[in-house]
Scaffold this active site. Structure first.
Site, PDB file in Angstrom:
ATOM      1  CB  CYS A 127      -0.954   0.022   1.178  1.00 16.84           C
ATOM      2  SG  CYS A 127      -2.213   1.325   1.009  1.00 16.84           S
ATOM      3  CG  LEU A 128       2.843   4.562  -3.195  1.00 13.90           C
ATOM      4  CD1 LEU A 128       3.581   4.300  -4.498  1.00 13.90           C
ATOM      5  CD2 LEU A 128       1.968   5.811  -3.348  1.00 13.90           C
ATOM      6  CB  CYS A 152      -2.462   2.970  -6.367  1.00 18.08           C
ATOM      7  SG  CYS A 152      -3.636   1.996  -5.412  1.00 18.08           S
ATOM      8  CB  VAL A 153       0.137  -2.244  -5.365  1.00 24.32           C
ATOM      9  CG1 VAL A 153       1.610  -1.978  -5.463  1.00 24.32           C
ATOM     10  CG2 VAL A 153      -0.360  -2.091  -3.945  1.00 24.32           C
ATOM     11  CD  GLN A 154      -7.271  -2.843  -4.995  1.00 24.34           C
ATOM     12  OE1 GLN A 154      -6.512  -3.768  -5.266  1.00 24.34           O
ATOM     13  NE2 GLN A 154      -8.498  -3.047  -4.583  1.00 24.34           N
TER      14      GLN A 154
END
Length: 250
Positions: free
Chosen positions: A80-81, A198-200
């Site tokens: 979570c960046l 964002c990794v999401q």
């Protein structure tokens, strides 16, 4: 004998993309290189991408790191960046050190990669100074992310905040929309495009398209995290179809 590595992932409870894109990249790597990977996750509660939930979630990261070290993972990725960047300038270093120390106390020392640290480090690897950024967060959090990146010595010449507050909806954002979003940014004046801070927010399917469209290297939080994980494992940071950073040029 082919060596296998255990990839630990510290994941927000509502995240659905880190466990999709990072395994996809490492599985693609398996088609051209001998190493094999398995994937193991521990979750931190978070549903809304707001500062209060992010801080509460980050407090759970120590538990997650210890749980994953029980499985004797070889590297851990904190997915979570914005949670890291919301904790203040340079916090990725504090987090990485603290979580790694936690695995050592549990008798299973492992390096910890944060997506926040991986992204700012990746910009240095490719020699980028001026960037444009796309982020799914509400504008105040996006501005916090931009400020964090600027504090690391980079010039963010423009950015787009997509203002999606629900983390599940971030994971449902159609990556096919990203090229047109990038077209609204002055990418011609940038050294690189951060397609997803964002990794999401899914982005991997269009990385090659945006690189071809802009003529610039394209980074995402997931690509940077994968690169940092491979480097931490002392493996060639090469993944087919995952952009310039993982092309083997760096």
């Amino acid at each position: 004998m082919t060596k296998s590595f255990r990839i630990g992932q510290i994941v927000p409870s509502s995240n659905t993309t880190m466990e999709t894109e990072i395994p996809a990249m490492l599985m693609a790597r398996q088609t051209i290189l001998p190493e094999r990977f398995t994937f193991h996750s521990s979750r931190m509660r978070m549903k809304k991408v707001v500062k209060e939930e992010l801080a509460a979630m980050d407090a759970e990261s120590d538990r997650c790191a210890v749980e994953l070290s029980d499985a004797r993972v070889d590297v851990l990725g904190y997915a979570c960046l914005v949670a890291i960047m919301a904790m203040g300038h340079g916090y990725h270093r504090t987090s990485q050190r603290r979580l790694s120390e936690g695995t050592a106390r549990n008798g299973a020392a492992a390096p910890v990669i944060t997506s926040a640290g991986a992204l700012v480090d990746a910009l240095k690897v490719i020699g980028a100074k001026r960037i444009v950024v796309v982020a799914p967060y509400m504008r105040p959090l996006t501005e916090l992310v931009v400020d964090y990146i600027r504090n690391e010595g980079y010039e963010v010449i423009d950015y787009r905040a997509l203002e999606i507050p629900d983390n599940l909806e971030v994971g449902r954002h159609d990556p096919a929309l990203l090229p047109d979003i990038v077209k609204t940014l002055p990418y011609q004046d940038a050294d690189a495009v951060v397609l997803s801070a964002c990794v999401q927010m899914p982005s991997l399917p269009v990385v090659a398209k945006v690189e071809a469209m802009t003529g610039k290297p394209v980074l995402t939080a997931a690509i940077a995290t994968t690169y940092a994980m491979l480097k931490a494992l002392d493996l060639d940071p090469v993944v087919p179809g995952a952009g310039a950073l993982l092309s083997g040029a760096y």
